[in-house]
Scaffold this active site. Structure first.
Site, short mmCIF file in Angstrom:
data_model
loop_
_atom_site.label_atom_id
_atom_site.label_comp_id
_atom_site.label_asym_id
_atom_site.label_seq_id
_atom_site.Cartn_x
_atom_site.Cartn_y
_atom_site.Cartn_z
N THR A 45 7.84 -13.89 -1.97
CA THR A 45 8.31 -15.01 -2.78
C THR A 45 9.58 -14.66 -3.54
O THR A 45 10.32 -15.55 -3.97
CB THR A 45 7.22 -15.43 -3.79
OG1 THR A 45 5.94 -15.36 -3.16
CG2 THR A 45 7.44 -16.84 -4.30
N TYR A 133 0.91 -3.29 2.85
CA TYR A 133 1.08 -4.74 2.75
C TYR A 133 1.03 -5.31 4.16
O TYR A 133 1.93 -5.05 4.97
CB TYR A 133 2.40 -5.06 2.05
CG TYR A 133 2.69 -6.54 1.83
CD1 TYR A 133 1.73 -7.53 2.06
CD2 TYR A 133 3.94 -6.95 1.38
CE1 TYR A 133 2.00 -8.87 1.86
CE2 TYR A 133 4.23 -8.29 1.17
CZ TYR A 133 3.26 -9.24 1.41
OH TYR A 133 3.55 -10.57 1.22
N LYS A 162 -2.53 -5.09 0.15
CA LYS A 162 -2.44 -6.54 0.02
C LYS A 162 -2.54 -7.14 1.41
O LYS A 162 -1.82 -6.73 2.32
CB LYS A 162 -1.12 -6.97 -0.64
CG LYS A 162 -0.98 -8.49 -0.73
CD LYS A 162 0.37 -8.91 -1.28
CE LYS A 162 0.51 -10.44 -1.28
NZ LYS A 162 1.84 -10.90 -1.73
N ILE A 207 -2.97 -11.61 -5.18
CA ILE A 207 -1.55 -11.60 -5.54
C ILE A 207 -1.01 -12.89 -4.95
O ILE A 207 -0.57 -12.95 -3.81
CB ILE A 207 -0.84 -10.36 -4.95
CG1 ILE A 207 -1.49 -9.07 -5.44
CG2 ILE A 207 0.65 -10.38 -5.30
CD1 ILE A 207 -0.96 -7.80 -4.79
#
Length: 297
Positions: A45, A133, A162, A207
């Site tokens: 993001t 990730y 994540k 998250i």
């Protein structure tokens, strides 16, 4: 584990397309004042792909100084160049980051042997805790549970992960593979609506990018979960599920989310990096209408 909600923070740019440090300072204050547990700068993001290595380094220096231990900071440090990933990760850790979050390599296809080889070498060169990730929709690579287990068993500094995946079953399978031998491994889901599933299977929470817009709602969800306030847990869950279409209104949600924040009173620039610099008024109106209808119920 105790529930947590981290924000993959937007990056605020000025009208020349440069990092707007004052705008980012306002966003950081907005998140901290609304009791978010941690912040992830330079995540998806945060438009990290549009920044050079030096820009990332300067930004993380600013970020860690500005937050100054008020909340956890888990910066995204993945770069296309391996040496830059190592250097940026070690820089962030020396500056006080909780750990670093490293996206997988993208463009080139990777077998599970390649994934292990990449992260195993990376972990051995990073001087502190790191998180894997996994975002297969963006990178074109994935982690199988056995690969994660092998990486964790080979590297004590791989402490968490994540997972930005559409099906929580994928995350659950990884957690099940690690739970017996590594019960303290920290798993976060990358989508807001997987928060409860993640916690219920032994993870830490989410998250999720909606927390840029409504950090108070997300922190209230964490509080409700940690206090076993079932009525509030369900009420907020219903709101979060109804808010998930915010991800789909625009191809890239970053510009839309900046426009929403500005319309809702946060004094920031809405500049978004090319080729997503234009957000239609219709999209902004649709998003604001959705938020208002849900938050006033």
């Amino acid at each position: 584990m105790k529930a947590e909600f981290f924000t993959p923070a937007l990056t605020i740019f000025d009208h020349a397309g440069q990092i707007d440090y004052e705008g980012n300072r306002r966003l950081i204050k907005h998140l901290i004042d609304n009791n978010i547990d941690g912040i992830v700068p330079l995540g998806s993001t945060g438009e990290f792909t549009s920044l050079s290595y030096e820009e990332k380094k300067s930004f993380l220096d600013f970020y860690l100084s500005e937050v100054s231990g008020q909340v956890k900071v888990l910066p995204g440090t993945g770069c296309q160049r391996f040496d830059e990933t190592v250097d940026l990760s070690n820089f962030a850790l020396k500056k006080g980051a909780e750990a670093v979050l490293v996206i997988g390599q993208y463009y080139y296809g990777m077998t599970q042997a390649d994934v292990f080889h990449y992260y195993d070498k990376l972990a051995k060169e990073i001087d502190g805790p790191m998180y894997l990730y996994n975002y297969p929709e963006r990178t074109g690579m994935d982690f199988e549970p056995e690969t994660v287990l092998k990486l964790v068993s080979s590297n004590a500094n791989i402490v968490g992960m994540k997972e930005s995946v559409g099906s929580f079953a994928h995350t659950r399978n990884i957690m099940a593979c690690l739970q017996k031998d590594y019960p303290h491994f920290k798993m976060y889901s990358g989508f807001d609506d997987q928060f409860l599933d993640n916690i219920d299977y032994g993870g830490c929470g989410s998250i999720g990018a909606i927390s840029n817009l409504l950090p108070d709602l997300c922190s209230s969800w964490v509080k409700a979960k940690n206090q076993d306030d079932f009525e509030s847990i369900v009420k907020i869950k219903q709101k979060i599920h109804r808010l998930m279409p915010l991800y789909q209104i625009e191809t890239n949600c970053s510009g839309l989310y900046k426009a929403i924040l500005k319309a809702r009173g946060l004094n920031i620039s809405t500049v978004t990096q090319f080729p997503f610099e234009s957000v239609s008024k219709a999209s902004i109106d649709q998003a604001l209408k959705l938020i208002e209808s849900i938050m006033t119920d």
